[in-house]
Design a protein around this motif. Structure first.
Motif, PDB file in Angstrom:
ATOM      1  N   ASP A  28       0.813  -1.209   0.000  1.00 51.86           N
ATOM      2  CA  ASP A  28       0.000   0.000   0.000  1.00 51.86           C
ATOM      3  C   ASP A  28       0.849   1.262   0.000  1.00 51.86           C
ATOM      4  O   ASP A  28       0.386   2.335  -0.404  1.00 51.86           O
ATOM      5  N   GLY A 105      -1.848   7.279   4.911  1.00 50.28           N
ATOM      6  CA  GLY A 105      -3.275   7.038   5.030  1.00 50.28           C
ATOM      7  C   GLY A 105      -3.538   5.651   5.605  1.00 50.28           C
ATOM      8  O   GLY A 105      -2.722   5.100   6.343  1.00 50.28           O
ATOM      9  N   THR A 106      -4.645   5.056   5.234  1.00 52.93           N
ATOM     10  CA  THR A 106      -5.003   3.725   5.732  1.00 52.93           C
ATOM     11  C   THR A 106      -4.259   2.662   4.939  1.00 52.93           C
ATOM     12  O   THR A 106      -4.406   2.564   3.718  1.00 52.93           O
ATOM     13  N   VAL A 107      -3.476   1.861   5.646  1.00 56.48           N
ATOM     14  CA  VAL A 107      -2.635   0.869   4.968  1.00 56.48           C
ATOM     15  C   VAL A 107      -2.669  -0.439   5.747  1.00 56.48           C
ATOM     16  O   VAL A 107      -2.937  -0.472   6.947  1.00 56.48           O
ATOM     17  N   SER A 108      -2.391  -1.517   5.018  1.00 54.33           N
ATOM     18  CA  SER A 108      -2.238  -2.818   5.669  1.00 54.33           C
ATOM     19  C   SER A 108      -0.863  -3.419   5.422  1.00 54.33           C
ATOM     20  O   SER A 108      -0.382  -4.221   6.218  1.00 54.33           O
ATOM     21  N   ILE A 128       2.090   3.437  12.847  1.00 53.68           N
ATOM     22  CA  ILE A 128       1.098   3.052  11.834  1.00 53.68           C
ATOM     23  C   ILE A 128       0.420   1.730  12.185  1.00 53.68           C
ATOM     24  O   ILE A 128      -0.556   1.336  11.538  1.00 53.68           O
TER      25      ILE A 128
END
Length: 371
Positions: A28, A105-108, A128
């Protein structure tokens, strides 16, 4: 004022390529700290310090540089400024990992460059709250395939270091120390067009049998073999690396015969380079010539390493590496033979894989050179 060695469009293409490769790998985002990858991607040079500088990029992300405000003016002279990349600057007392997290931002899944130290990786991972992994498989892919501008710089570096090797007979003689000879060589590396001296190896007599010997106060003797391995970075930051073996006076006949085999082995590896061949096949081409002459055990290391903004980078030309060579890859071909307590020899050129073979970037005489 920009100090970029390449047009800004080159860096834009590199950033796009890195983001695309990240997507292909399921990442990501990628966090790139100071080091060769950051230099390659946006032209920012320097090493990691306790204050975090990091480039954040990835699929769908606007490339953003997180940088201490005291470094901001310097960073803006690079592709960061030329491309108008987003900047998140910070001062002591701020938390720079918050800025990285905001850019991601939004991550995996997040990858980090291998030059980013635990000093920054651990607090970043805590912030994170995902497991970070090495982004090396993504970042190396871009750096392994040189574009036309990079190849031109490697040619320039090769010509410059060849000019130094042609001058080595001016300084290499019996009665001088390795350190004295190395000092003259280092001065010439800069005089012949490099901005920095990355390394100078002068290994005389038994010191030549140590592949990573640097220099010492040993006095060079008559009829001794001397390994000279030298390199530096030209103004663009791209590196040279070339090794030749010299003899002071007349060589021992047996040593001359063995070095003639080494020259053949090096040529065999160069001749084997082509798209579709594997790294291990190039290594085997050199190794087999030496083995057939009974010198296989004297070859102690891999045949070569990639080169670019780092002296050593991928691809590595080594046994067991099944990496398939592609046009644009650049690496050394440097077999050597070493006899502890006696002498050593190594011959090294940089080559670039072409559509139907390779281009040799070092053409200074390859055989044993008498001085």
């Amino acid at each position: 004022m920009s100090t970029l060695p390449f047009p800004a469009s080159v860096y834009a293409a590199r950033l796009d390529r890195a983001a695309s490769l990240a997507a292909d790998s399921g990442l990501d985002g990628i966090v790139v700290g100071p080091g060769p990858d950051l230099q390659y991607l946006v032209g920012v040079e320097g090493d990691t310090i306790e204050r975090l500088t990091a480039l954040v990029l990835g699929p769908g992300l606007a490339p953003t540089i997180v940088v201490p405000r005291m470094e901001l003016a310097k960073v803006r002279t690079t592709a960061v400024g030329a491309l108008g990349l987003a900047v998140s600057d910070w001062v002591d007392g701020d938390n720079p990992y918050d800025l990285v997290a905001a850019a991601l931002g939004t991550v995996s899944r997040v990858g980090v460059s291998d030059a980013l130290p635990a000093l920054h990786v651990i607090p970043l991972a805590d912030r994170i709250d995902v497991r970070v992994e090495l982004a090396t498989p993504v970042l190396r892919e871009g750096r392994m395939i040189k574009d036309a501008e990079e190849i031109a710089e490697l040619r320039l570096a090769g010509e410059a270091i060849d000019a130094v090797h042609r001058r080595v007979p001016e300084w290499l003689r019996a009665g001088r120390t390795e350190r004295e000879v190395a000092a003259d060589i280092a001065e010439a590396i800069v005089a012949e067009g490099h901005r920095t001296v990355e390394f100078v190896i002068v290994g005389s007599g038994p010191n030549g049998a140590d592949p990573h010997h640097e220099v010492s106060d040993r006095v060079i003797g008559d009829r001794e073999l001397v390994v000279v391995d030298i390199g530096g970075a030209v103004p663009s930051g791209y590196n040279s690396d070339s090794t030749r073996t010299y003899v002071v006076g007349a060589p021992d006949a047996d040593a001359a015969d063995r070095i003639a085999v080494l020259v053949r082995a090096q040529q065999a590896a160069v001749d084997a380079v082509r798209p579709g061949a594997t790294a291990e096949q190039i290594d085997a081409a050199a190794r087999s010539v030496l083995a057939e002459a009974g010198l296989g055990e004297a070859f102690l290391h891999r045949t070569g390493h990639g080169i670019g903004v780092s002296v050593h980078e991928e691809p590595y030309i080594a046994p067991g590496n099944d990496l398939v060579l592609r046009e644009g890859m650049a690496f050394s071909i440097e077999p050597g033979i070493y006899f502890p307590g006696e002498w050593g020899a190594r011959i090294e050129d940089i080559v670039v894989v072409t559509a139907d073979g390779c281009e040799r970037l070092n053409i200074a005489p390859h055989g044993l050179t008498a001085v």
